[in-house]
Design a protein around this motif. Structure first.
Motif, PDB file in Angstrom:
ATOM      1  N   ASP A 219       5.607 -58.552  70.413  1.00  0.00           N
ATOM      2  CA  ASP A 219       6.194 -58.131  71.689  1.00  0.00           C
ATOM      3  C   ASP A 219       7.458 -58.934  72.000  1.00  0.00           C
ATOM      4  N   LYS A 231      10.653 -49.242  72.758  1.00  0.00           N
ATOM      5  CA  LYS A 231       9.744 -48.143  72.371  1.00  0.00           C
ATOM      6  C   LYS A 231       9.569 -48.132  70.861  1.00  0.00           C
ATOM      7  N   VAL A 232       8.483 -47.534  70.422  1.00  0.00           N
ATOM      8  CA  VAL A 232       8.193 -47.455  68.987  1.00  0.00           C
ATOM      9  C   VAL A 232       9.293 -46.682  68.267  1.00  0.00           C
TER      10      VAL A 232
ATOM     11  N   VAL B 171       2.613 -43.772  64.576  1.00  0.00           N
ATOM     12  CA  VAL B 171       2.409 -44.958  65.412  1.00  0.00           C
ATOM     13  C   VAL B 171       2.805 -44.672  66.859  1.00  0.00           C
ATOM     14  N   ARG B 172       3.875 -43.909  67.026  1.00  0.00           N
ATOM     15  CA  ARG B 172       4.327 -43.599  68.393  1.00  0.00           C
ATOM     16  C   ARG B 172       3.243 -42.835  69.154  1.00  0.00           C
ATOM     17  N   LEU B 175       0.388 -45.255  70.027  1.00  0.00           N
ATOM     18  CA  LEU B 175       0.627 -46.269  71.060  1.00  0.00           C
ATOM     19  C   LEU B 175       1.187 -45.695  72.355  1.00  0.00           C
ATOM     20  N   GLU B 176       1.990 -44.650  72.243  1.00  0.00           N
ATOM     21  CA  GLU B 176       2.658 -44.165  73.455  1.00  0.00           C
ATOM     22  C   GLU B 176       2.294 -42.725  73.799  1.00  0.00           C
ATOM     23  N   ASN B 275      -0.617 -54.391  68.765  1.00  0.00           N
ATOM     24  CA  ASN B 275      -0.909 -53.511  69.894  1.00  0.00           C
ATOM     25  C   ASN B 275      -1.987 -52.479  69.562  1.00  0.00           C
TER      26      ASN B 275
END
Lengths: 232, 479
Positions: A219, A231-232, B171-172, B175-176, B275
């Motif tokens: 992080d 953001k990813v 992954v996006r 996680l999101e 995460n």
């Protein structure tokens, strides 16, 4: 000339040997300090037993003889025997250790030392040959890889010539001086080149500790590069 | 690039089509990749703990090249750029030059190394040709962990946007996204699938099992690779059969907030790894579970087993792989497997993520020996196994299919052919996908399946149909 030899055997030897010791100690201290500082308590959870077991499996690495690299591995392993034993336990060297550190090491018989030296020289030549002729090794080797092999080789060749006057076309004094100077060069190079693996081999092995990543670091890295909303 | 490398360039380009990037990237960085790479590398070094290891590696790395013959990719191509040590040195050179005092002085004094756009190209190609199987690490006399270095290089590359789209998109979503899983399976679809599996199991085994969903206070919270729900129902049915037969049906549950064990962070990013682990642990806490039970998946098992203790702090629940659980049930006599059901020759592929460290090597073999009569080992196997060729996330990247088949998986295919086995057990979602593609590509007469797919055939279910009855029914169906 004798004055030079005395200088090389006395102060130069002591100085370069000290540089080597301090250089290696520096590497060990930095490693231990930075690992303890960064990993802290996580070190307790490290699989120490496994790490030591794996390291020990390389003392007699029979299990590691895999096809495609057998000759290289055997030569490179056997070369280390002479590299460790001869400098430490040769009769003529023992006198040096006694003078300098007042320690009494057991001594190798002169014929064993002779054969071992020759054997090591041959091994080092073969390793050099590999670096030159094997495409795989050549493609990865840099100048320093060749130079270091030669620097390691020099004290062995000159040492052998000094002990065997019959095989020596030069004067004893010249060869002895070269022997001492090349050893001094080797001592200086050890802590600053890949030869430092004589102490770092253990720190290379502890990747299991380094797999224990630092919590929160991901992080922090993302935030420092892309801000809080990364953001990813 | 040396002569040999130039010679290999042509072969390389026939295998992977000539593109700027060998795999799809969402938003390829356009300019100043060098500067941005160094900036990202500096940030990683500042906040993470890689420095001591890199210091040690770049001083002592002897370039002995033993790793070359351990690497399935190098053995298939013979290209010097595929030598693990070569790849590792790409990043070590950068570290030495830009992040050590010695390197900085050397750069001032000589016309030494400098990071260029070409080296970035070399890295983004090279580090995704490595399957991160870590076979080379076992053969390195110094123990240099090329897998860890590959991961680090991919991490830094990902921070400047160079990461295969296939991995990033997954992954996006995890996680999101709204579904929190890599395959975007919505909660309703999961529940439907579980109901469907329940009906299938009833037809097959003759007993009704309703899958426990969101049950709090259960001992095990189950996570598998979410793709299993869509693609490998037999493995899941095998898992369920073992839990039922062992009498543990009321001791486990699946959670609906998070049901995906996949963690691509293990392949390329510390940030995502942590995460995703936290998300998994949060689900166990929500359900008041006691243990994490991971299905048949190599990297899901390793990421949970190795990284829950690192990242979860006080919530570090114990992690069990399903094969460990099944073996325990067999040893305690809680499940019985019929020896007369599987008559074909069976071999076992060790997934690198669970076998390389020696964690799960004997367990599946003991399970197989309990009911398979003709078991044959691949050579080499266990901790020294060869990667299937799809490790390190490569299997998810469809556009490098040809590379995975003709290069990375070449040795595995040969090994498999030599066993003469008709069934190959691969207890890992990634290995299974890769091996299924390999047997098709190389036309090997072998069926690839998970361990619990086979167990499902041979397990005795209390109060249900016997394995023999089921075998006869299946034979009738085939006719």
């Amino acid at each position: 000339m004798e004055l030079w030899i005395d200088f090389a055997r006395g102060p130069l030897f002591a100085l370069t040997f000290l540089i080597m010791l301090l250089g290696l100690a520096r590497l060990i201290i930095i490693q231990i300090y930075s690992i303890v500082a960064r990993k802290g308590r996580r070190l307790i959870n490290a699989p120490w037993k496994k790490i030591f077991r794996e390291a020990l499996s390389w003392v007699i690495p029979v299990r590691h003889l895999i096809p495609g690299t057998k000759i290289f591995s055997i030569v490179s392993f056997s070369c280390h025997i002479g590299l460790i034993l001869v400098p430490l336990f040769l009769a003529n060297h023992i006198v040096l250790w006694e003078d300098l550190f007042d320690i009494n090491l057991p001594q190798l018989s002169s014929s064993v030392a002779d054969y071992l030296t020759l054997f090591t020289i041959v091994c080092l030549f073969i390793l050099f040959g590999f670096r030159v002729f094997s495409i795989r090794l050549r493609s990865m080797s840099r100048k320093s890889d060749y130079v270091i092999l030669i620097v390691v080789l020099l004290p062995f060749i000159t040492g052998y010539m000094a002990v065997h006057p019959k095989m020596n076309p030069f004067s004893w004094n010249v060869v002895m001086l070269l022997h001492l100077l090349s050893a001094a060069l080797l001592f200086i190079l050890i802590p600053f080149t890949k030869l430092a693996h004589i102490v770092l081999f253990f720190f290379d092995r502890i990747s299991a500790i380094h797999w224990q990543l630092r919590p929160g670091a991901g992080d922090q890295v993302a935030e420092s590069l892309y801000g809080k909303e990364a953001k990813v | 690039m040396n002569e040999k490398a130039v010679e290999h360039q042509e072969t390389r380009e026939t295998i992977i089509p000539v593109r700027k990037y060998p795999y799809y990237i969402e938003k390829p960085p356009k300019e100043n990749r060098v500067g941005r790479f160094l900036e990202a590398f500096a940030a990683v070094l500042k906040y993470s703990d890689y420095k001591p290891l890199l210091d040690s590696y770049c001083t002592s790395n002897t370039k002995c090249n033993r790793c070359a013959v351990a690497c399935p990719v190098f053995l298939a191509t013979g290209d010097p750029r595929d030598i693990p040590c070569y790849r590792t040195n790409l990043i070590l050179d950068i570290y030495k030059r830009y992040f050590t005092i010695g390197g900085a002085i050397k750069a001032r004094l000589t016309n030494g190394f400098e990071l260029t756009e070409e080296i970035i190209d070399d890295m983004l190609d090279g580090f995704y040709r490595c399957t991160a199987c870590r076979r080379c690490t076992r053969e390195c006399p110094l123990g240099v962990d090329h897998g860890l270095i590959t991961r680090l290089a991919r991490y830094v590359l990902s921070l400047i946007g160079i990461v295969p789209k296939a991995l990033q998109v997954s992954v996006r979503e995890q996680l999101e996204g709204t579904t929190h899983n890599t395959s975007k399976v919505p909660k309703e679809a999961l529940i439907n699938t579980l109901e469907f599996l329940s009906e299938e199991l009833e037809d097959l085994l003759g007993v009704k099992m309703t899958f426990p969903v969101d049950r709090p206070g259960r001992e095990y919270v189950f996570f598998c690779a979410v793709s299993d729900y869509l693609l490998e129902p037999e493995t899941l049915m095998g898992n369920a059969a073992v839990l039922y037969a062992a009498g543990d049906w009321d001791k486990w549950t699946v959670g609906t907030h998070n049901y995906d064990g996949i963690n691509y962070g293990l392949f390329y990013s510390d940030w995502h790894l942590e995460n995703i682990i936290k998300q998994l642990v949060a689900e166990v806490t929500r359900l008041k579970g006691e243990k994490i039970l991971i299905g048949e998946c190599g990297h899901a098992s390793r990421s949970a087993h190795d990284f829950v203790p690192v990242f979860a702090g006080k919530e570090a629940y114990p992690v069990t792989n399903f094969m460990e659980y099944t073996l325990k049930c067999i040893q305690e006599g809680r499940i019985k497997l019929d020896r007369d059901i599987v008559t074909k020759r069976v071999t076992y592929h060790d997934p690198c993520n669970i076998a390389r460290s020696g964690w799960i090597v004997q367990q599946p073999r003991e399970i197989l020996k309990a009911f398979v009569n003709d078991f044959v080992e691949m050579k080499p196997s266990g901790q020294d196994n060869y990667c299937c060729g799809g490790g390190g996330g490569l299997v998810s990247i469809d556009e490098i299919h040809e590379f995975r088949m003709s290069v990375a998986g070449k040795i595995k295919a040969e090994q498999l052919r030599q066993t003469g086995a008709e069934i190959c057990i691969a207890p890992c979602a990634n290995c299974k996908k890769q091996l299924k593609e390999l047997v098709e590509y190389y036309k090997i007469p072998c069926t690839v399946m998970g361990l619990h797919d086979l167990i499902l055939k041979a397990i005795h279910i209390p109060g249900g149909k016997s394995p023999q009855e089921r075998k006869e029914e299946a034979a009738l169906m085939e006719m």
